[in-house]
Scaffold this motif. Structure first.
Motif, PDB file in Angstrom:
ATOM      1  N   LEU A 145     -20.116  22.569  13.122  1.00 18.42           N
ATOM      2  CA  LEU A 145     -18.923  23.147  11.795  1.00 18.42           C
ATOM      3  C   LEU A 145     -19.421  24.603  12.570  1.00 18.42           C
ATOM      4  O   LEU A 145     -20.608  24.913  11.815  1.00 18.42           O
ATOM      5  CB  LEU A 145     -19.339  23.048  10.859  1.00 18.42           C
ATOM      6  N   ASN A 146     -18.558  25.532  12.744  1.00 23.06           N
ATOM      7  CA  ASN A 146     -18.733  26.972  13.074  1.00 23.06           C
ATOM      8  C   ASN A 146     -18.633  27.852  12.682  1.00 23.06           C
ATOM      9  O   ASN A 146     -16.887  27.505  12.269  1.00 23.06           O
ATOM     10  CB  ASN A 146     -18.260  27.503  15.015  1.00 23.06           C
ATOM     11  N   GLU A 192     -15.639  18.466   0.160  1.00 22.47           N
ATOM     12  CA  GLU A 192     -15.025  19.671   0.846  1.00 22.47           C
ATOM     13  C   GLU A 192     -14.044  18.856   1.733  1.00 22.47           C
ATOM     14  O   GLU A 192     -14.032  18.291   2.369  1.00 22.47           O
ATOM     15  CB  GLU A 192     -15.739  20.347   2.129  1.00 22.47           C
ATOM     16  N   ARG A 193     -12.386  19.758   1.854  1.00 20.46           N
ATOM     17  CA  ARG A 193     -11.609  19.004   3.153  1.00 20.46           C
ATOM     18  C   ARG A 193     -11.108  20.938   3.251  1.00 20.46           C
ATOM     19  O   ARG A 193     -10.770  21.589   2.364  1.00 20.46           O
ATOM     20  CB  ARG A 193     -10.419  19.111   1.961  1.00 20.46           C
ATOM     21  N   PHE A 194     -10.724  20.693   4.407  1.00 19.74           N
ATOM     22  CA  PHE A 194     -10.749  22.399   4.870  1.00 19.74           C
ATOM     23  C   PHE A 194     -10.080  21.727   6.805  1.00 19.74           C
ATOM     24  O   PHE A 194     -10.332  21.245   7.469  1.00 19.74           O
ATOM     25  CB  PHE A 194     -12.079  23.132   5.421  1.00 19.74           C
ATOM     26  N   GLU A 195      -8.915  22.796   7.360  1.00 20.82           N
ATOM     27  CA  GLU A 195      -8.934  22.691   8.397  1.00 20.82           C
ATOM     28  C   GLU A 195      -9.057  23.608   9.310  1.00 20.82           C
ATOM     29  O   GLU A 195     -10.003  24.678   9.139  1.00 20.82           O
ATOM     30  CB  GLU A 195      -7.270  23.134   8.751  1.00 20.82           C
ATOM     31  N   THR A 196      -9.161  23.403  10.583  1.00 20.77           N
ATOM     32  CA  THR A 196     -10.167  24.088  11.825  1.00 20.77           C
ATOM     33  C   THR A 196      -9.033  23.391  13.314  1.00 20.77           C
ATOM     34  O   THR A 196      -8.482  22.745  12.902  1.00 20.77           O
ATOM     35  CB  THR A 196     -11.311  24.227  11.324  1.00 20.77           C
ATOM     36  N   TYR A 197      -9.621  24.359  14.260  1.00 22.94           N
ATOM     37  CA  TYR A 197      -9.744  23.776  15.447  1.00 22.94           C
ATOM     38  C   TYR A 197     -11.039  23.299  16.785  1.00 22.94           C
ATOM     39  O   TYR A 197     -11.679  23.353  16.306  1.00 22.94           O
ATOM     40  CB  TYR A 197      -8.516  24.883  15.872  1.00 22.94           C
ATOM     41  N   VAL A 198     -10.454  22.554  17.459  1.00 24.69           N
ATOM     42  CA  VAL A 198     -11.731  21.952  18.092  1.00 24.69           C
ATOM     43  C   VAL A 198     -11.841  22.713  19.242  1.00 24.69           C
ATOM     44  O   VAL A 198     -11.485  22.853  20.082  1.00 24.69           O
ATOM     45  CB  VAL A 198     -11.206  20.523  18.416  1.00 24.69           C
ATOM     46  N   ILE A 199     -13.785  22.777  19.232  1.00 26.07           N
ATOM     47  CA  ILE A 199     -13.517  23.300  20.707  1.00 26.07           C
ATOM     48  C   ILE A 199     -14.739  22.027  21.365  1.00 26.07           C
ATOM     49  O   ILE A 199     -15.257  20.900  20.725  1.00 26.07           O
ATOM     50  CB  ILE A 199     -14.659  24.718  20.857  1.00 26.07           C
ATOM     51  N   GLY A 229     -15.890  30.735  14.625  1.00 27.44           N
ATOM     52  CA  GLY A 229     -15.166  29.565  14.337  1.00 27.44           C
ATOM     53  C   GLY A 229     -14.763  28.197  14.677  1.00 27.44           C
ATOM     54  O   GLY A 229     -14.163  28.327  15.902  1.00 27.44           O
ATOM     55  N   SER A 230     -13.943  27.206  14.239  1.00 30.68           N
ATOM     56  CA  SER A 230     -13.542  25.955  14.969  1.00 30.68           C
ATOM     57  C   SER A 230     -14.973  25.039  14.782  1.00 30.68           C
ATOM     58  O   SER A 230     -16.100  24.805  13.950  1.00 30.68           O
ATOM     59  CB  SER A 230     -13.488  26.446  15.949  1.00 30.68           C
TER      60      SER A 230
END
Length: 115
Positions: A71-72, A53-60, A24-25
């Motif tokens: 996008l993972n 689409e609007r969504f949250e994740t974290y950065v790598i 994910g991320s």
């Protein structure tokens, strides 16, 4: 009192990859991360211009100079390669300090390179 304000934004970058079978991320070219003052593992909001689409994740970190925006995991279902997205980070700041706060805005070119 603290409020949440825009800290930084990478405006209108292009998705270069989508990897469903990944933890994910979002993977972002380290040059773009540096320019936007975004650090690895920072929470971000992704806004997809193409489909809303609007969504949250974290950065790598992605490889520097490649223009990578990937996008993972489940987030890969919310984009198509070639979609234009906005990557947004926020911060909590004292209300009074927010009045003088200036966010960092990055406007990459069509290949996700700094201009």
């Amino acid at each position: 009192m603290y409020i949440e304000v825009l800290k930084s934004k990478i405006h209108r970058c292009k998705v270069t990859q989508a990897e469903l079978h990944y933890v994910g991320s979002i993977t972002v070219d380290e040059d773009l991360m540096d320019a936007a003052n975004i650090v690895e593992n920072e929470k971000v909001q992704i806004v997809n211009i193409n489909n809303g689409e609007r969504f949250e994740t974290y950065v790598i970190k992605g490889e520097r100079g490649t223009g990578t925006v990937c996008l993972n995991g489940p987030a890969a279902r919310k984009v198509q390669v070639g979609d234009v997205v906005i990557i947004i980070s926020y911060c909590s700041i004292k209300f009074e300090d927010a009045k003088n706060h200036t966010p960092t805005l990055v406007f990459p070119d069509q290949h996700n390179r700094l201009v």
